[in-house]
Design an enzyme around this catalytic site. Structure first.
Site, short mmCIF file in Angstrom:
data_model
loop_
_atom_site.label_atom_id
_atom_site.label_comp_id
_atom_site.label_asym_id
_atom_site.label_seq_id
_atom_site.Cartn_x
_atom_site.Cartn_y
_atom_site.Cartn_z
N ARG A 80 8.46 2.19 -5.80
CA ARG A 80 7.12 3.01 -6.42
C ARG A 80 7.51 4.14 -4.57
O ARG A 80 7.92 3.73 -3.35
CB ARG A 80 6.20 2.63 -5.92
CG ARG A 80 5.94 1.26 -4.49
CD ARG A 80 4.43 0.94 -3.94
NE ARG A 80 4.70 0.01 -2.63
CZ ARG A 80 4.64 0.00 -1.41
NH1 ARG A 80 5.05 1.82 -1.38
NH2 ARG A 80 4.89 -0.60 -0.35
N TYR A 86 1.47 -4.36 2.77
CA TYR A 86 0.99 -5.97 2.34
C TYR A 86 0.32 -6.00 1.33
O TYR A 86 -0.85 -5.39 0.70
CB TYR A 86 0.38 -6.58 3.98
CG TYR A 86 -0.15 -8.25 3.95
CD1 TYR A 86 0.71 -8.94 3.76
CD2 TYR A 86 -1.46 -7.97 3.16
CE1 TYR A 86 0.32 -10.72 3.53
CE2 TYR A 86 -1.79 -9.82 3.04
CZ TYR A 86 -1.23 -10.56 3.11
OH TYR A 86 -1.36 -12.04 3.25
N VAL A 148 -2.70 3.92 -1.94
CA VAL A 148 -1.86 4.04 -2.78
C VAL A 148 -0.29 4.59 -2.94
O VAL A 148 -0.04 4.77 -2.07
CB VAL A 148 -2.98 5.71 -3.80
CG1 VAL A 148 -2.08 5.37 -5.13
CG2 VAL A 148 -4.13 4.73 -3.51
N ALA A 162 -4.22 -0.59 -3.60
CA ALA A 162 -5.14 -1.79 -3.21
C ALA A 162 -5.69 -1.65 -2.02
O ALA A 162 -5.80 -0.70 -1.09
CB ALA A 162 -3.29 -2.98 -2.08
N CYS A 178 1.90 2.04 5.60
CA CYS A 178 2.07 2.89 5.72
C CYS A 178 3.60 3.49 6.67
O CYS A 178 3.24 4.47 6.39
CB CYS A 178 1.43 3.43 5.41
SG CYS A 178 -0.12 2.63 3.85
#
Length: 225
Positions: A80, A86, A148, A162, A178
């Site tokens: 991805r 996490y 995302v 998530a 991120c």
């Protein structure tokens, strides 16, 4: 495909190992590329894992890898986009395996739709979510609550969104979410000041997903196999 013809089958998998669901996503994506199977939304909570984006193979951590192993957190490489994320118990993860071309939805619009789904879901608890100029995802004020990340092959998506409901925040504190340093993470339970069940949030997510993407929810199924 007109919005009125879009249908998604929801599979609620419960608590899972990341690798098992990753393989399931790959299998379902391959089926949709062959124009087999159905568009599917997988809902799950994972056992603790840090997942890495395809362009960020080195974990962006605030702790040593030994500390991560001692905490019982797996590290998994993925295809991805995005950086480190996490997943763990107390967090709702939603993976859409969807033929976006058939739905007439561009990839960038699907990413926005996942954010809008989470905004709508938070609104059911009286929480105002927003976008932030520094990264995609869902923020409450300056605190990040949802992420995302997608992989799209031949117009068929996998991975997804998530949202922190009531995860182990000590686990999350071991990473730079991120890849962003000095970013504070939060959860729905923390923001409303009381425990919230992941199952309750999952129901709201499906409701808002159907509203935002103008699709019908088909019969639900469960289990990874």
């Amino acid at each position: 495909m007109a919005p009125s013809e879009r249908t998604i089958v929801v599979r609620n998998l419960g608590l899972t190992r990341y690798g098992d669901v990753h393989r399931l996503q790959q299998e379902l994506q391959a089926e949709r590329i062959r124009r087999e199977g159905v568009d599917t939304l997988l809902l799950t909570e994972h056992q603790p894992v840090f997942t890495l984006g395809r362009n960020h193979p080195e974990p962006n951590l605030r702790a040593t890898e030994a500390m991560v192993r001692a905490a019982g957190i797996e590290v998994a490489q993925t295809e991805r986009g995005g950086d480190i994320t996490y997943h763990g118990p107390g967090q709702l993860v939603a993976y859409g395996i969807i033929d976006l071309q058939a739905w007439g939805v561009r990839v960038v619009d699907y990413v926005s739709a996942l954010e809008d789904t989470m905004f709508g879901m938070l609104g059911e608890w009286g929480i105002e979510g927003r976008r932030h100029e520094c990264a995609r995802g869902v923020w409450v004020g300056e605190r990040k609550m949802g992420s995302v990340g997608l992989h799209v092959r031949r117009f068929v998506s996998m991975h997804g969104a998530a949202l922190n409901v009531a995860p182990n925040m000590e686990h999350i504190a071991l990473m730079n979410p991120c890849g962003l340093e000095d970013t504070e993470m939060t959860s729905l339970s923390a923001e409303v000041g009381r425990p919230v069940a992941v199952g309750e949030v999952a129901e709201a997510f499906v409701r808002q997903f159907a509203r935002v993407l103008e699709c019908e929810v088909g019969e639900s199924a469960s289990a990874v196999g």
